[in-house]
Motif scaffolding. Structure first.
Motif, short mmCIF file in Angstrom:
data_model
loop_
_atom_site.label_atom_id
_atom_site.label_comp_id
_atom_site.label_asym_id
_atom_site.label_seq_id
_atom_site.Cartn_x
_atom_site.Cartn_y
_atom_site.Cartn_z
N VAL A 51 0.84 -1.21 0.00
CA VAL A 51 0.00 0.00 0.00
C VAL A 51 0.87 1.25 0.00
O VAL A 51 0.62 2.21 -0.74
N VAL A 52 1.92 1.25 0.82
CA VAL A 52 2.82 2.41 0.90
C VAL A 52 3.49 2.65 -0.44
O VAL A 52 3.52 3.78 -0.94
N CYS A 55 1.03 4.03 -3.01
CA CYS A 55 0.75 5.46 -2.80
C CYS A 55 1.90 6.32 -3.30
O CYS A 55 1.67 7.37 -3.91
N THR A 58 1.85 6.31 -7.13
CA THR A 58 0.73 7.12 -7.59
C THR A 58 1.04 8.61 -7.45
O THR A 58 0.77 9.40 -8.37
N ALA A 59 1.61 9.00 -6.32
CA ALA A 59 1.96 10.40 -6.11
C ALA A 59 3.01 10.87 -7.12
O ALA A 59 2.89 11.97 -7.68
#
Length: 130
Positions: A51-52, A55, A58-59
């Motif tokens: 998940v980290v 993210c 994606t950022a």
């Protein structure tokens, strides 16, 4: 870990384990000591690296997309500015050609005009580019 809530366990929190010894004959430990037979701990589940990292990726993709969109808009503005200049020059030259003395190079009473000479040289230079 078996306590992880994603694997069917109860998840994060405080836990207490009560332990009592039993020998092979079935005899239980007569003394129960809370200091020796009770274990307490706080369970913290592992960091969800998937998940980290998702993210973070994606950022980064969002930042790159915003950067390229900014560059695209900036280039588009420069092109529009250039097109407007070109159109202004084009219509200015067209309006200069429509004046009655533009073809002779004379401005009227005073004889040849330096402005008409410059505009005719601009016209020649402009016609080469197209």
């Amino acid at each position: 870990a078996w306590l992880d809530n994603k694997k069917g366990g109860p998840g994060r929190g405080r836990y207490t384990l009560y332990v009592r010894a039993v020998d092979p004959a079935g005899n239980r430990d007569a003394l129960f000591s809370t200091q020796a037979n009770v274990y307490r701990w706080y369970y913290v589940p592992p960091i969800p690296y998937g998940v980290v990292s998702g993210c973070i990726v994606t950022a980064l993709l969002l930042i790159v997309a915003v950067y390229f969109e900014h560059r695209r808009r900036k280039r588009r503005a420069i092109i529009r500015k250039f097109e407007l200049r070109r159109l202004r020059r084009k219509f200015k030259l067209k309006s200069e050609n429509d004046t009655p003395f533009a073809s002779t190079g004379h401005s009227g009473r005073d004889g040849p005009s330096s402005n008409s000479h410059q505009s005719s040289s601009r016209r020649r230079h402009h016609s080469r580019r197209e």
